[in-house]
Design an enzyme around this catalytic site. Structure first.
Site, PDB file in Angstrom:
ATOM      1  CG  MET A 174     -11.059   2.573   2.013  1.00  0.00           C
ATOM      2  SD  MET A 174     -10.004   2.443   3.147  1.00  0.00           S
ATOM      3  CE  MET A 174      -8.723   2.654   1.963  1.00  0.00           C
ATOM      4  N   GLY A 224      -8.916   3.641   7.398  1.00  0.00           N
ATOM      5  CA  GLY A 224      -8.779   4.863   7.640  1.00  0.00           C
ATOM      6  C   GLY A 224      -7.627   5.504   7.825  1.00  0.00           C
ATOM      7  CG  PHE A 225      -5.983   6.551  10.315  1.00  0.00           C
ATOM      8  CD1 PHE A 225      -5.223   7.833  10.178  1.00  0.00           C
ATOM      9  CD2 PHE A 225      -7.208   6.703  11.075  1.00  0.00           C
ATOM     10  CE1 PHE A 225      -5.960   9.010  10.429  1.00  0.00           C
ATOM     11  CE2 PHE A 225      -7.789   7.914  11.039  1.00  0.00           C
ATOM     12  CZ  PHE A 225      -7.181   9.006  10.943  1.00  0.00           C
ATOM     13  N   GLY A 226      -3.143   3.824   8.126  1.00  0.00           N
ATOM     14  CA  GLY A 226      -2.207   2.467   8.373  1.00  0.00           C
ATOM     15  C   GLY A 226      -1.550   2.237   9.792  1.00  0.00           C
ATOM     16  N   GLY A 227      -1.002   1.183   9.793  1.00  0.00           N
ATOM     17  CA  GLY A 227      -0.379   0.749  10.982  1.00  0.00           C
ATOM     18  C   GLY A 227      -1.085   0.465  12.317  1.00  0.00           C
ATOM     19  CG  ASP A 260      -5.232   1.914   1.073  1.00  0.00           C
ATOM     20  OD1 ASP A 260      -6.207   1.169   0.749  1.00  0.00           O
ATOM     21  OD2 ASP A 260      -4.017   1.434   1.392  1.00  0.00           O
ATOM     22  CG  HIS A 295      -3.929  -1.769  -1.936  1.00  0.00           C
ATOM     23  ND1 HIS A 295      -4.973  -2.665  -2.426  1.00  0.00           N
ATOM     24  CD2 HIS A 295      -4.323  -0.995  -0.781  1.00  0.00           C
ATOM     25  CE1 HIS A 295      -6.080  -2.000  -1.574  1.00  0.00           C
ATOM     26  NE2 HIS A 295      -5.575  -1.170  -0.557  1.00  0.00           N
ATOM     27  CG  MET A 337      -8.406   6.507   3.039  1.00  0.00           C
ATOM     28  SD  MET A 337      -7.427   6.735   4.396  1.00  0.00           S
ATOM     29  CE  MET A 337      -6.541   4.942   4.154  1.00  0.00           C
ATOM     30  CG  HIS A 361      -9.694  -0.278  -0.667  1.00  0.00           C
ATOM     31  ND1 HIS A 361      -8.973  -0.633   0.429  1.00  0.00           N
ATOM     32  CD2 HIS A 361     -10.929  -0.183  -0.630  1.00  0.00           C
ATOM     33  CE1 HIS A 361      -9.975  -0.765   1.343  1.00  0.00           C
ATOM     34  NE2 HIS A 361     -11.151  -0.541   0.777  1.00  0.00           N
ATOM     35  CB  SER A 404      -0.903  -0.157   1.247  1.00  0.00           C
ATOM     36  OG  SER A 404      -1.316   1.283   1.383  1.00  0.00           O
ATOM     37  CG  ASP A 444      -6.431  -2.848   3.196  1.00  0.00           C
ATOM     38  OD1 ASP A 444      -5.391  -2.600   3.846  1.00  0.00           O
ATOM     39  OD2 ASP A 444      -6.794  -1.954   2.354  1.00  0.00           O
ATOM     40  N   GLY A 445      -4.755  -4.765   6.096  1.00  0.00           N
ATOM     41  CA  GLY A 445      -4.952  -4.359   7.549  1.00  0.00           C
ATOM     42  C   GLY A 445      -4.275  -5.205   8.464  1.00  0.00           C
ATOM     43  N   GLY A 446      -3.016  -4.692   9.029  1.00  0.00           N
ATOM     44  CA  GLY A 446      -2.221  -5.488   9.807  1.00  0.00           C
ATOM     45  C   GLY A 446      -1.452  -6.540   9.350  1.00  0.00           C
ATOM     46  N   GLY A 469       1.315  -2.263   4.277  1.00  0.00           N
ATOM     47  CA  GLY A 469       2.031  -0.933   4.250  1.00  0.00           C
ATOM     48  C   GLY A 469       3.282  -0.836   4.926  1.00  0.00           C
ATOM     49  CB  SER A 470       3.689  -0.104   8.374  1.00  0.00           C
ATOM     50  OG  SER A 470       2.829  -0.706   8.889  1.00  0.00           O
ATOM     51  CG  MET A 498     -11.638  -3.029   4.993  1.00  0.00           C
ATOM     52  SD  MET A 498     -10.395  -2.492   4.349  1.00  0.00           S
ATOM     53  CE  MET A 498      -9.356  -1.629   5.537  1.00  0.00           C
TER      54      MET A 498
END
Length: 227
Positions: A72, A146-149, A39, A37, A41, A70, A12, A177-179, A199-200, A141
């Site tokens: 959002m 809304g936020f990375g990390g 994101d 990817h 928003m 994606h 991402s 998507d996420g974590g 992402g991170s 999800m």
């Protein structure tokens, strides 16, 4: 863009260097990314604002493979054509973002892109059951968007299993998507996911001038996912 269920890593760019998007896209692909990817928003559907079609159009020449966009955002429909024209290969909309997700998916395919549908953590798998014959991807999800990390929400693993059973032999990707990191990747791939957005966990420790850590991070996620 063919279909197969091999594990795909989709970094991402929300975690990339915003001042060097083109170079970052080239760097992650050179280091082994399968998809890029994006994101999107809007500060309305989610409490953050990121990119629009102009950014997608600007980075498209720097992406050799799949640009996975994606959305959002709400409303979604007025912006589909813009992202398709910007070069999105896949456009994913949230089932929660409007009253007519079926129409939205029709519009995405009508614009020439692959159609994805995304589910927030509080939305059940059953909400997309009647849509499966018109989607190419279901995005689960595993954080609130809304936020990375953010930390991975483990309750979503069962949702992935439900979707995998529901999809059967249809050519539909299950994206997470996420974590996502080497700890969580094997949990979701074992449940049936094949596309991992990170992402991170990908960009940590690297830069456009030192991209080797990107490759090391992706290889660690891929190896864990295959274990």
């Amino acid at each position: 863009m063919g279909f197969d269920r091999s594990i795909k890593i989709a970094p991402s760019i929300l975690s990339a260097d915003f001042a060097n998007f083109g170079a970052e896209c080239e760097a992650i692909e050179a280091q082994g990314a399968d998809w890029v990817h994006v994101d999107v928003m809007d500060g309305h559907f989610v409490p953050n604002i990121t990119f629009g079609p102009a950014t997608c159009a600007a980075i498209r020449p720097h992406i050799k493979g799949v640009m996975d966009v994606h959305l959002m955002i709400a409303p979604v429909d007025p912006y589909i054509e813009g992202f398709a024209k910007a070069g999105a290969d896949i456009i994913t909309a949230h089932v929660e973002a409007g009253p007519h997700i079926h129409r939205t998916l029709q519009a995405i395919r009508g614009a020439g892109a692959k159609a994805g549908v995304a589910l927030n953590p509080g939305t059940p798998a059953s909400s997309v059951e009647t849509l499966l014959d018109m989607v190419d991807l279901v995005c689960v999800m595993t954080v609130n968007p809304g936020f990375g990390g953010q930390k991975f929400i483990h309750s979503q693993i069962e949702k992935v299993r439900e979707l995998r059973a529901m999809i059967g032999d249809r050519p539909i990707h299950i994206e997470i998507d996420g974590g996502v990191d080497p700890t969580t990747a094997p949990l979701v791939t074992a449940a049936g996911a094949d596309v991992l957005v990170a992402g991170s966990a990908v960009f940590r420790g690297g830069s456009v001038t030192d991209p080797d850590p990107y490759g090391e991070n992706m290889r660690a996620i891929r190896a864990a996912a295959a274990s």
